[in-house]
Design a protein around this motif. Structure first.
Motif, PDB file in Angstrom:
ATOM      1  N   UNK A   1      72.635  -1.112  18.050  1.00 33.29           N
ATOM      2  CA  UNK A   1      72.033   0.155  18.027  1.00 33.29           C
ATOM      3  C   UNK A   1      70.572   1.331  18.091  1.00 33.29           C
ATOM      4  N   UNK A   2      70.539   0.247  16.595  1.00 39.17           N
ATOM      5  CA  UNK A   2      69.005   0.506  16.028  1.00 39.17           C
ATOM      6  C   UNK A   2      68.149  -0.690  17.357  1.00 39.17           C
ATOM      7  N   UNK A   3      68.693  -1.191  17.903  1.00 39.01           N
ATOM      8  CA  UNK A   3      68.142  -1.567  19.193  1.00 39.01           C
ATOM      9  C   UNK A   3      67.544  -0.970  19.798  1.00 39.01           C
ATOM     10  N   UNK A   4      68.680  -0.217  20.634  1.00 41.91           N
ATOM     11  CA  UNK A   4      68.589   1.139  21.789  1.00 41.91           C
ATOM     12  C   UNK A   4      68.233   2.184  21.223  1.00 41.91           C
ATOM     13  N   UNK A   5      67.984   2.315  20.153  1.00 42.78           N
ATOM     14  CA  UNK A   5      66.432   3.270  19.188  1.00 42.78           C
ATOM     15  C   UNK A   5      65.751   3.118  19.237  1.00 42.78           C
ATOM     16  N   UNK A   6      65.471   1.737  18.643  1.00 42.64           N
ATOM     17  CA  UNK A   6      63.532   1.473  18.780  1.00 42.64           C
ATOM     18  C   UNK A   6      63.331   1.259  20.465  1.00 42.64           C
ATOM     19  N   UNK A   7      64.270   0.859  21.259  1.00 42.58           N
ATOM     20  CA  UNK A   7      63.320   0.387  22.746  1.00 42.58           C
ATOM     21  C   UNK A   7      63.559   2.051  23.404  1.00 42.58           C
ATOM     22  N   UNK A   8      64.310   3.215  23.167  1.00 39.63           N
ATOM     23  CA  UNK A   8      63.657   4.407  23.632  1.00 39.63           C
ATOM     24  C   UNK A   8      62.346   5.445  22.891  1.00 39.63           C
ATOM     25  N   UNK A   9      62.875   4.714  21.790  1.00 36.97           N
ATOM     26  CA  UNK A   9      61.128   5.624  21.383  1.00 36.97           C
ATOM     27  C   UNK A   9      60.029   5.472  21.672  1.00 36.97           C
ATOM     28  N   UNK A  10      59.692   3.011  21.945  1.00 34.10           N
ATOM     29  CA  UNK A  10      58.900   2.965  23.004  1.00 34.10           C
ATOM     30  C   UNK A  10      58.584   3.097  24.134  1.00 34.10           C
ATOM     31  N   UNK A  11      59.384   3.372  24.746  1.00 31.12           N
ATOM     32  CA  UNK A  11      59.963   3.609  26.591  1.00 31.12           C
ATOM     33  C   UNK A  11      59.013   5.446  26.169  1.00 31.12           C
TER      34      UNK A  11
END
Length: 321
Positions: A268-278
């Motif tokens: 879940x933290x990877x999904x959040x960080x990927x969304x913020x990077x995008x």
């Protein structure tokens, strides 16, 4: 970072002290090696009057955390103690690494460093505390600090305009992955650390060459520079099928055998960080500068593309056992 004979000597001591921590079998030797590491790193970062204040701040924080670590070691030799020494040890090492909630000092400190010194802080300086955590602390004690860093670091990255602060939060976010990997296997840890260091080096080198400090400076660059930046950040966030996702995929598959809850939180933290990077990348790619671009258009650098294509090949060739 220019390397004269003095800096080369201190870099050798820095590397040697990290190897000493990795190979030591006693608490006192590990503590002594970290003190050598501190004394070696201070002359490297001290360059101007502005950095003298920051180096003093770094020295005070590291000395305080070393004192807490030594206190926890002394407490461990006592038979009955009111405080568990592992909690105090974990707090001291979190302070050394700049993990949440002891991260405020590292944000202002990294802002004043050059890109190559930021690279040292994000890579080599994290090795010693992580090795000591795996040697002296039970995995259950590390769960709460890891969860805090996994979720708070990407969320704190949303309003950041400085690229160095973004890199600092990215380093805080990747610290729990390093800690988890070293509990799984030393080979997995070395693989993750090698890939993470390579991605950091490519990114820091590019920012240093183009003298970029803030995101609004990237809007004035060419499309090829923006694409290179996008590939680097996506790989560092761990999005598939880039090279940065390959070690995280191995860690997640192995972590299922230890704790399914932790692996779900990591996902879940990877999904959040990927969304913020995008989100950051979309604003960079869509915004165009109205300035006339007098500088020479740069050729497309294929290093990032080749590195991330290697990640796709690794998915085909390797499977976690």
């Amino acid at each position: 970072m220019l390397m004269n004979s003095t800096k080369l000597m201190f870099m050798m001591f820095l590397t040697l002290s990290t190897v000493m921590v990795y190979s030591s079998s006693s608490f006192i030797m590990s503590w002594l090696s970290m003190e050598i590491n501190l004394i070696s790193f201070l002359p490297i970062i001290t360059k101007s009057k502005k950095m003298k204040d920051q180096s003093m701040k770094y020295f005070i924080i590291q000395s305080l955390s070393s004192s807490m670590m030594l206190l926890s070691i002394i407490m461990n030799f006592k038979i009955e103690t009111p405080i568990n020494f592992e909690n105090l040890m974990m707090m001291s090492l979190m302070m050394k690494m700049g993990m949440i909630p002891f991260h405020l000092w590292i944000l202002s400190f990294m802002e004043k460093l050059t890109w190559m010194k930021c690279l040292l802080m994000n890579t080599i300086q994290k090795l010693s505390p992580i090795v000591i955590i795996s040697q002296m602390i039970n995995f259950k004690t590390t769960i709460l600090p890891m969860v805090l860093s996994l979720f708070m670091a990407p969320i704190s990255m949303i309003k950041v305009n400085s690229i160095k602060k973004m890199m600092t939060y990215s380093s805080i976010y990747n610290s729990p992955w390093m800690i988890s990997s070293i509990y799984i296997s030393k080979n997995v840890f070395m693989l993750f650390f090698l890939i993470y260091s390579t991605m950091n080096f490519l990114f820091s080198k590019k920012m240093n060459e183009q003298n970029i400090m803030f995101f609004n400076q990237i809007t004035e660059k060419t499309s090829s520079s923006k694409i290179n930046l996008m590939i680097n950040l996506i790989s560092m966030s761990g999005m598939p099928p880039t090279m940065g996702f390959f070690p995280k995929w191995i860690i997640l598959s192995k972590m299922n055998e230890i704790s399914i809850l932790i692996s779900i939180m990591m996902l879940f933290s990877t999904i959040i960080s990927s969304f913020i990077y995008l989100k950051i990348l979309s604003s960079i790619l869509l915004n165009q500068s109205t300035k006339k671009k007098f500088f020479k258009s740069m050729n497309f650098n294929e290093t990032e593309l080749v590195m991330n294509l290697m990640g796709t090949i690794n998915f085909i060739l390797f499977k976690p056992n």
